[in-house]
Scaffold this active site. Structure first.
Site, PDB file in Angstrom:
ATOM      1  CG  HIS A 105      -0.148  -0.016   2.531  1.00  0.00           C
ATOM      2  ND1 HIS A 105       0.420   1.110   3.073  1.00  0.00           N
ATOM      3  CD2 HIS A 105       0.151  -1.034   3.373  1.00  0.00           C
ATOM      4  CE1 HIS A 105       1.035   0.805   4.197  1.00  0.00           C
ATOM      5  NE2 HIS A 105       0.895  -0.496   4.406  1.00  0.00           N
ATOM      6  N   GLY A 106       0.215   2.400  -0.275  1.00  0.00           N
ATOM      7  CA  GLY A 106       0.906   3.684  -0.212  1.00  0.00           C
ATOM      8  C   GLY A 106       1.166   4.115   1.225  1.00  0.00           C
ATOM      9  CD  GLU A 148       2.316  -6.082   7.973  1.00  0.00           C
ATOM     10  OE1 GLU A 148       2.550  -7.321   8.008  1.00  0.00           O
ATOM     11  OE2 GLU A 148       2.997  -5.278   7.307  1.00  0.00           O
TER      12      GLU A 148
END
Length: 266
Positions: A41-42, A117
């Protein structure tokens, strides 16, 4: 007339098996290779503050949005057949930006909780320095830096550190290395098998830095391991799935972001 009808039926019966056999042969000849583009992800608020972000979640920052846009532009020539993300907001937001930036605005994103995560338990939201220093001391290192330096020669120390996070967190909900690897690899295999059954093609998956490394640690059927080191925001790991086997082609690749940045004139 009756004789003609009988001849027509006979001809049709002779034709059907032949047609079926041709279709079956064609299906068998079809290349059902699946190419997984697994992206981190960013950048988020907690990333920027250097705080632990596992199952805890914060949205992308403006630079995080921008890097996701660059990734989308850099992938503009890669047509995706399907898109997946973890069910955490930062991954879902990144996947949407990537697809919109490359012009696939109508593509649905399937959320998969199993590619989240790592759960860091009571360390969630705490300073990364504290969590890693606690693990270093538990493993008899004087400092986080000493442990990180030792990891360069002993990658297995990362596994021990992740296991230590679970040992030390106090909520009783943390995950160890095998917890993360088992759920993630199962999810990747299920995605790959489903997409192969649908004919294969390019598939986008957006997940998270540490867990992606864990998922890919021994997924390659030919023994290739991910390279050590930090995975940048919007980095891509390219994995090929064919005939039940995975092949890791690249890990932590920032070239798509760089290409998108260049194409965007930034």
């Amino acid at each position: 007339m009756k004789k003609i009808q009988i001849l027509l039926v006979a001809a049709l019966l002779a034709f059907v098996p032949s047609t079926f056999a041709q279709k079956k042969a064609k299906a068998q000849d079809k290349d059902n290779t699946v190419v997984l583009y697994i992206a981190r992800h960013g950048k988020t608020i907690l990333n920027t503050m250097d705080r632990v972000q596992g199952w805890a979640d914060t949205p992308l920052t403006p630079p995080g949005v921008e890097v996701a846009e660059f990734l989308g532009v850099g992938l503009k020539d890669v047509p995706f057949r399907a898109a997946y993300s973890s069910d955490l907001g930062r991954a879902r937001q990144t996947a949407r930006i990537v697809l919109d930036s490359k012009g696939q605005t109508d593509m649905k994103i399937t959320e998969v909780p199993q590619i989240r995560e790592t759960n860091f338990g009571s360390y969630e939201g705490d300073l990364n320095m504290r969590m890693w220093t606690d693990a270093a001391h538990y493993l008899h290192f004087k400092s986080q830096k000493d442990m990180m330096d030792a990891m360069k020669d002993d990658p297995g120390l990362l596994i021990k550190a992740i296991n230590t996070f679970k040992e030390l967190e106090t909520l009783g909900i943390g995950e160890n290395y095998n917890d993360v690897k088992t759920r993630g690899q199962k999810a990747l295999r299920e995605i790959a098998e489903e997409e192969a059954a649908n004919g294969g093609g390019n598939i986008l998956i957006v997940g998270h830095g540490m867990s992606i490394g864990v998922f890919l640690s021994d997924l390659d059927s030919f023994g290739k391991k991910p390279s050590a080191g930090h995975m940048g925001n919007a980095a891509v790991c390219k994995v090929i799935y064919k005939d039940g086997k995975f092949m890791l082609e690249s890990f932590g690749d920032m070239s798509y972001v760089e290409a998108g940045k260049k194409l965007s004139g930034k």
